[in-house]
Enzyme design. Sequence first.
Site, PDB file in Angstrom:
ATOM      1  N   TYR A  47       0.828  -1.195   0.000  1.00 45.56           N
ATOM      2  CA  TYR A  47       0.000   0.000   0.000  1.00 45.56           C
ATOM      3  C   TYR A  47       0.869   1.255   0.000  1.00 45.56           C
ATOM      4  CZ  TYR A  47      -3.629  -3.353   1.433  1.00 45.56           C
ATOM      5  OH  TYR A  47      -4.483  -4.424   1.513  1.00 45.56           O
ATOM      6  N   HIS A 131       0.043 -12.232   1.280  1.00 44.92           N
ATOM      7  CA  HIS A 131      -0.702 -11.270   0.475  1.00 44.92           C
ATOM      8  C   HIS A 131      -0.676 -11.633  -1.010  1.00 44.92           C
ATOM      9  CE1 HIS A 131      -1.547  -6.666  -0.160  1.00 44.92           C
ATOM     10  NE2 HIS A 131      -2.620  -7.405  -0.334  1.00 44.92           N
TER      11      HIS A 131
END
Length: 323
Positions: A47, A131
């Site tokens: 992110y 992830h």
Amino acid sequence: MLELPPWGLGAAALGNLYTAVDDATARATVDACWDAGIRYVDTAPHYGLGLSEERVGAALRDRPRDQFVLQTKVGRLLRPVSGAGRDDTGGFDVPATRERVWDFSAAGVRRSLEDSLERLGLDRVDVALVHDPDDHADQARAGALPELLRLREEGVVRAVGVGMNQTALPTRFVEEFDLDVVLIAGRYHLLDACAADDLLPAARRTGTAVVLGGVFASGMLAHEEPPADATYAYAPAPAELLDRARRIAVVAREHGTTLPVLAVRAAAAHPAVASLVLGMRSPAEVRRNAELFATPVPDEAWEALRRQGLLPRGMVLPPEVPA
């Protein structure tokens, strides 16, 4: 087993997802979450090339560490690079001072967590998730997941799991490994409840806590009236789904509630779902979402949705509706 709060902050937006957020607004957003009683934060190296972790850590560093649950992810290492330009691979409005390197090895997991702690400025995270291993399933199965289980056994993290945007692979992981948490985005909401076909039943069997992201369906369900330019799965919304969202909004108004209230209450109702994470980029969004969770829904609204065939197959009605 770590108990997750019922909802939390999805901090991708604080990594400048799609549009930039300044440092002061990012800090004010996390502060507003704290003031609203939100004690669960989900972030990741991906992110904003680490910006989300840096901002989250700066805002939480002086908070009592045993009073919040912090979740980050492994699978992408960040490597410094020189040169100008913007990040053009992740949808984040940040300078491309780092690059993402896929690494699902055991050594990569430990390196990823060490780097995350440095960016966060904290001594530990509570939950670590693998992830997006969509194209790296074998590596995750051989390296990342067993290593996270070892780290949990060592007490480095309290809970481990996976975070993905599909259901098939995390369902297999949940069945193969002793995972605590699975974060699934965009696969269980008022327009698509496909996670009810495989992942949610598997999680119930194994005792794995399900965390839902994307419960507003790329923003279509975040408005009292879905706009004509609404998106779905990061593309223009199909006409059929836009029409259905608008019909649900009509039912909401007829029963004194709103589409966003229905969205969060419906998503949270499944017995496998432990928590929701909502992306928020301002204190106003935090306050608005806190109101959604505090607003009851009349039983008649759910009955009307069911009667008109507006609920997706597999959607479990909230407990307001008697069995």
